[in-house]
Design a protein around this motif. Structure first.
Motif, mmCIF file in Angstrom:
data_model
loop_
_atom_site.group_PDB
_atom_site.id
_atom_site.type_symbol
_atom_site.label_atom_id
_atom_site.label_comp_id
_atom_site.label_asym_id
_atom_site.label_seq_id
_atom_site.Cartn_x
_atom_site.Cartn_y
_atom_site.Cartn_z
ATOM 1 N N GLN A 55 7.339 5.263 -1.671
ATOM 2 C CA GLN A 55 8.472 6.877 -1.380
ATOM 3 C C GLN A 55 8.391 7.033 -2.556
ATOM 4 O OE1 GLN A 55 11.664 4.878 0.252
ATOM 5 N NE2 GLN A 55 11.049 4.242 2.145
ATOM 6 N N GLN B 49 0.673 -1.077 0.334
ATOM 7 C CA GLN B 49 0.143 0.004 -0.099
ATOM 8 C C GLN B 49 1.085 1.330 0.886
ATOM 9 O OE1 GLN B 49 -2.565 -0.604 3.176
ATOM 10 N NE2 GLN B 49 -4.188 -1.341 2.331
ATOM 11 N N THR B 50 2.104 0.983 0.269
ATOM 12 C CA THR B 50 3.027 2.553 0.458
ATOM 13 C C THR B 50 3.932 2.409 -0.787
ATOM 14 O OG1 THR B 50 4.417 1.373 1.825
ATOM 15 C CG2 THR B 50 2.309 2.855 2.956
#
Length: 135
Positions: free
Chosen positions: A78, A75-76
């Motif tokens: 950078q 879900q992430t």
């Protein structure tokens, strides 16, 4: 005849393979404006096909997928570079699964997925060098 549960596994990995390649392909098409690399990725995506589309679609069972929930790491992201790496890995892993499971029915299909996997390894190395310099 391939059992339904194996078709389900193949269907999921074909989708995952093409989706991962498409993400990277679109990055090189729209973000980096690199026709050559986007075209190489597009060609690999088009090779990621099997002739049993209806059987694969019939085997699809999204409602009963025991791991359909995303993990926190999924879900992430950078930055664009991490999106690219995640999708290369996704595609490479799926190509490996397809390489192994298509051996049961067709050595030729297995070799196609092996070829795609090795091309993705090569492209990953080349593209991460290009993009890491622009970070």
């Amino acid at each position: 005849m391939i059992p339904s549960n194996e078709l389900r596994l193949i269907d999921a990995n074909l989708n995952r393979l093409r989706e991962g390649i498409r993400v990277v392909e679109d990055m090189f098409r729209y973000i980096y404006n690199d026709k050559t690399l986007a075209s190489r990725l597009k060609e690999l995506r088009h090779q990621a096909r099997l002739e049993c589309y209806e059987a694969l679609l019939d085997s699809r069972d999204i409602k009963n997928d025991v791991l359909k929930q995303s993990t926190a790491s999924e879900q992430t992201r950078q930055d664009i570079y991490s999106v690219m790496i995640a999708n290369f890995k996704r595609a490479q892993e799926s190509a490996r699964v397809l390489e192994e499971f298509t051996k049961i029915q067709s050595v030729q299909n297995s070799e196609t997925f092996k070829y795609i996997r090795y091309e993705l390894y090569d492209l990953e190395k080349a593209l991460t060098k290009i993009t890491s310099n622009s970070k």
